[in-house]
Design a protein around this motif. Structure first.
Motif, PDB file in Angstrom:
ATOM      1  N   GLY A 499      -5.567  -1.376 -13.719  1.00 19.77           N
ATOM      2  CA  GLY A 499      -6.371  -0.015 -13.558  1.00 19.77           C
ATOM      3  C   GLY A 499      -5.839   1.082 -13.706  1.00 19.77           C
ATOM      4  N   GLY A 500      -6.509   2.205 -13.295  1.00 24.59           N
ATOM      5  CA  GLY A 500      -6.010   3.691 -13.312  1.00 24.59           C
ATOM      6  C   GLY A 500      -4.711   3.746 -12.227  1.00 24.59           C
ATOM      7  N   PHE A 501      -3.760   4.231 -12.234  1.00 23.57           N
ATOM      8  CA  PHE A 501      -2.905   4.487 -11.088  1.00 23.57           C
ATOM      9  C   PHE A 501      -3.189   5.498 -10.209  1.00 23.57           C
ATOM     10  CE2 PHE A 501       0.694   3.452 -14.465  1.00 23.57           C
ATOM     11  CZ  PHE A 501       0.538   2.097 -14.295  1.00 23.57           C
ATOM     12  N   PRO A 502      -2.873   5.163  -8.887  1.00 24.58           N
ATOM     13  CA  PRO A 502      -1.954   4.398  -8.390  1.00 24.58           C
ATOM     14  C   PRO A 502      -2.941   2.925  -8.215  1.00 24.58           C
ATOM     15  CG  PRO A 502      -2.645   5.489  -6.545  1.00 24.58           C
ATOM     16  CD  PRO A 502      -3.139   6.068  -7.739  1.00 24.58           C
ATOM     17  N   VAL A 503      -2.091   1.714  -8.513  1.00 26.09           N
ATOM     18  CA  VAL A 503      -2.671   0.613  -8.489  1.00 26.09           C
ATOM     19  C   VAL A 503      -2.080  -0.534  -7.785  1.00 26.09           C
ATOM     20  CG1 VAL A 503      -1.957  -0.073 -10.785  1.00 26.09           C
ATOM     21  CG2 VAL A 503      -3.871  -1.278 -10.007  1.00 26.09           C
ATOM     22  N   ARG A 504      -2.765  -1.548  -7.264  1.00 27.05           N
ATOM     23  CA  ARG A 504      -1.993  -2.699  -6.645  1.00 27.05           C
ATOM     24  C   ARG A 504      -1.919  -3.805  -7.260  1.00 27.05           C
ATOM     25  NH1 ARG A 504      -0.794  -3.368  -0.863  1.00 27.05           N
ATOM     26  NH2 ARG A 504      -0.312  -5.377  -0.480  1.00 27.05           N
ATOM     27  N   ALA A 505      -0.824  -4.221  -7.672  1.00 30.92           N
ATOM     28  CA  ALA A 505      -0.982  -5.669  -8.491  1.00 30.92           C
ATOM     29  C   ALA A 505      -0.202  -6.663  -8.273  1.00 30.92           C
ATOM     30  CB  ALA A 505      -0.640  -5.029  -9.993  1.00 30.92           C
ATOM     31  N   GLU A 506      -0.173  -7.923  -8.733  1.00 29.87           N
ATOM     32  CA  GLU A 506       0.746  -8.747  -8.351  1.00 29.87           C
ATOM     33  C   GLU A 506       0.811  -9.834  -9.380  1.00 29.87           C
ATOM     34  OE1 GLU A 506      -0.952 -12.544  -5.783  1.00 29.87           O
ATOM     35  OE2 GLU A 506      -3.109 -11.290  -5.803  1.00 29.87           O
ATOM     36  N   PRO A 507       2.088 -10.490  -9.583  1.00 30.17           N
ATOM     37  CA  PRO A 507       2.543 -11.226 -10.627  1.00 30.17           C
ATOM     38  C   PRO A 507       1.583 -12.713 -10.407  1.00 30.17           C
ATOM     39  CG  PRO A 507       4.287 -10.581  -9.747  1.00 30.17           C
ATOM     40  CD  PRO A 507       3.282 -10.273  -8.606  1.00 30.17           C
TER      41      PRO A 507
END
Length: 556
Positions: A499-507
């Motif tokens: 999504g739009g930054f800032p964003v929290r992601a995981e592989p």
């Protein structure tokens, strides 16, 4: 009289520090460079504080080079020269491809190798390790450009190899120049052989080759197609068309057999052309445990039966007049049993290699490797070649089911994650090591977001993502063309929308099911003007960038 030098305490301390630093530098310079064999990891639990201290020394050895090869070769036999062109596709599976080595079989020279990504090439001789072969053999060394040799993701190298043999012996024997596996772990080749209008040929040896394509096309004396999955050799007797023919001779012969319903015999058809150069000339057609089943004469020829004193018999083809006549002769060969083996034993005309095709045999039969004929399973049945002496002898039996031990295997993973504007891209290379049994397929549990966009591997024939049995997640199912018995690998590519930054992601986590042990490395890098921070980790330990196996990360 010696002069006196006054040294202040601060200057003395600086001199001593300099000497200590110089001594340390000399010690580091004299220390031997660590080797991969000296790499080790030790752990120590401190009893007072309860801390675990991990001491890693050295560096891991580089990954071995694995690559597969697919070849499409076209060779034309002419009066002045034999020319060939091979389109070679090399797929690097892992390791650094500094030199890719292919084998060479036959007569002739490599005159040019071209293709994007190729730095240079050379032909060299190496010792022949096969028993009874003292002559050295030749290999083709290919050196890719450094960027291609060390790229992290496996890349295909598309090349064109041109070959030539000047002034072949006509009439005479020659061996067609072929590319063989060399150091490749996977190999598949297709050969199309054509002749000029004034040339005819006989095959006198076709080792490691299987006829391919339409039977009628292959029955032509100026067009042959073969496939090979390993070392091969093709020897031909070349002569001017019509110049070296005997008074009676079979040309472009093909032998096709169908297993009878009662499995007590095989119904064969011998198709080809009968050349008669002199009326009354004859050629031995059939002898042994076989007999004609239908016609004994047609326009231009007839068959006579010759009996021997020992009770045996043979069939002779006799020409009624000069000319070339098409033939389609049906006969039946008896199947004899010898223990678990079922055997055929009869003789055909000698002098040329004849393609043979057997239909109706189950796919799970095995053939006696000591027999003159060793067919290979194809989509059209079992195919092989009768030897030049005409001995049609082969034996087969039903393969017994082998009791295999329980499957035990380990896996290691090397994952590269790239974070960019709006998208997370991931490439995971998973290596399998089989400890016991065979790995027919693999199921990998998928934890986290992301969609699988591709699965690559030397033996991968299909893959799909399905819901887990308890509907708690997703599973990636991968099928192999043949079971993995020792080592294997596959590459799983995925991507996740952000999504739009800032964003929290995981592989996306890819974990093989049923594995005894799974370990690996994970590298996360940015792509473009993106700042990456690691918020949380579980069950992982941070390493220096230089300790990640493989090439350095490309700048984002």
């Amino acid at each position: 009289m010696h002069p006196k030098i006054l040294i202040s305490p601060s200057l003395l301390r600086r001199v001593i520090s300099f000497l200590v630093l110089a001594a340390g530098a000399l010690q580091l310079a004299a220390a031997p460079k660590p080797s991969p064999d000296a790499a080790s990891v030790t752990t120590t639990l401190l009893p007072d504080s309860g801390h675990l201290v991990i001491d890693a020394k050295g560096f891991p050895p580089p990954l071995p080079l694995f690559f597969s090869v697919a070849i499409e070769q076209s060779t034309r036999i002419g009066v002045d020269q034999i020319t060939g062109e091979a389109r070679v596709k090399i797929h690097r599976l892992q390791g650094k491809a500094e030199v890719l080595t292919l084998g060479l079989s036959g007569d002739g020279d490599i005159i040019d190798v071209s293709g994007s990504g190729l730095l240079d090439w050379s032909v060299r001789q190496v010792a022949n390790l096969q028993p009874g072969s003292a002559a050295p053999k030749r290999v083709l060394d290919l050196r890719p450009l450094p960027a291609v040799a060390t790229a992290f993701n496996a890349q295909d190298l598309d090349l064109i190899v041109r070959m030539r043999l000047k002034k072949p012996s006509i009439p005479g024997e020659t061996s067609v120049l072929l590319l063989t596996p060399g150091d490749a772990v996977g190999f598949a080749a297709k050969l199309v052989l054509r002749t000029d209008a004034g040339i005819a040929l006989r095959m006198v040896n076709a080792t490691g080759l299987v006829p391919f394509g339409d039977t009628e096309t292959n029955s032509s004396n100026d067009h042959w197609q073969f496939v090979s999955n390993g070392d091969a050799r093709l020897e031909l007797n070349i002569f001017p068309r019509g110049a070296a023919l005997a008074d009676a001779e079979l040309l472009s012969a093909q032998l096709v057999g169908q297993l009878a319903g009662n499995s007590g015999s095989v119904n064969f058809h011998l198709r080809g052309q009968l050349h008669i150069g002199k009326a009354g000339a004859q050629v031995r057609f059939l002898q042994g445990n076989a007999a004609l089943s239908e016609k004994t004469a047609e326009d231009g020829w007839h068959i006579e039966l010759e009996e021997f004193k020992d009770g045996g018999f043979a069939y002779d083809l006799i020409g009624d007049r000069e000319g070339t006549f098409p033939i389609d002769l049906p006969f039946v060969a008896a199947i004899r049993e010898n223990g678990d083996w079922r055997t055929l034993d009869f003789s055909m005309p000698a002098g040329a290699v004849v393609p043979i095709q057997l239909e109706g045999l189950a796919a799970d039969v095995s053939f006696n490797p000591d027999s003159p004929i060793l067919p290979t399973s194809t989509a059209r049945g079992w195919q092989g070649f009768l030897p030049a002496d005409g001995a049609a002898a082969l034996a087969w039996k039903k393969s017994r089911e082998k009791s295999e031990g329980t499957l035990f295997f380990t896996s290691s993973e090397r994952t590269e994650v790239r974070l960019g504007a709006g998208l997370l891209r991931q490439s995971s290379q998973i290596e399998f090591r089989i400890l016991q049994g065979k790995l027919l397929s693999v199921r990998c549990r998928l934890d986290g977001p992301g969609e699988i966009i591709g699965v690559d591997g030397a033996n991968v024939v299909g893959w799909k993502v399905v819901p887990n049995a308890d509907k708690s997640g997703r599973v990636l199912e991968v099928r192999f063309s043949r079971p993995i018995e020792t080592d294997g690998s596959l590459i799983v590519r995925s991507q996740t929308e952000l999504g739009g930054f800032p964003v929290r992601a995981e592989p996306l986590r890819v974990l093989p099911e049923g594995v005894v042990r799974h370990s690996g490395f994970l590298r996360i890098a940015n792509s473009g003007a993106v700042r990456v921070e690691v918020a949380d980790t579980t069950g992982m330990m941070q390493l220096a960038p230089a300790q990640f196996p493989g090439s350095a990360a490309e700048p984002g």
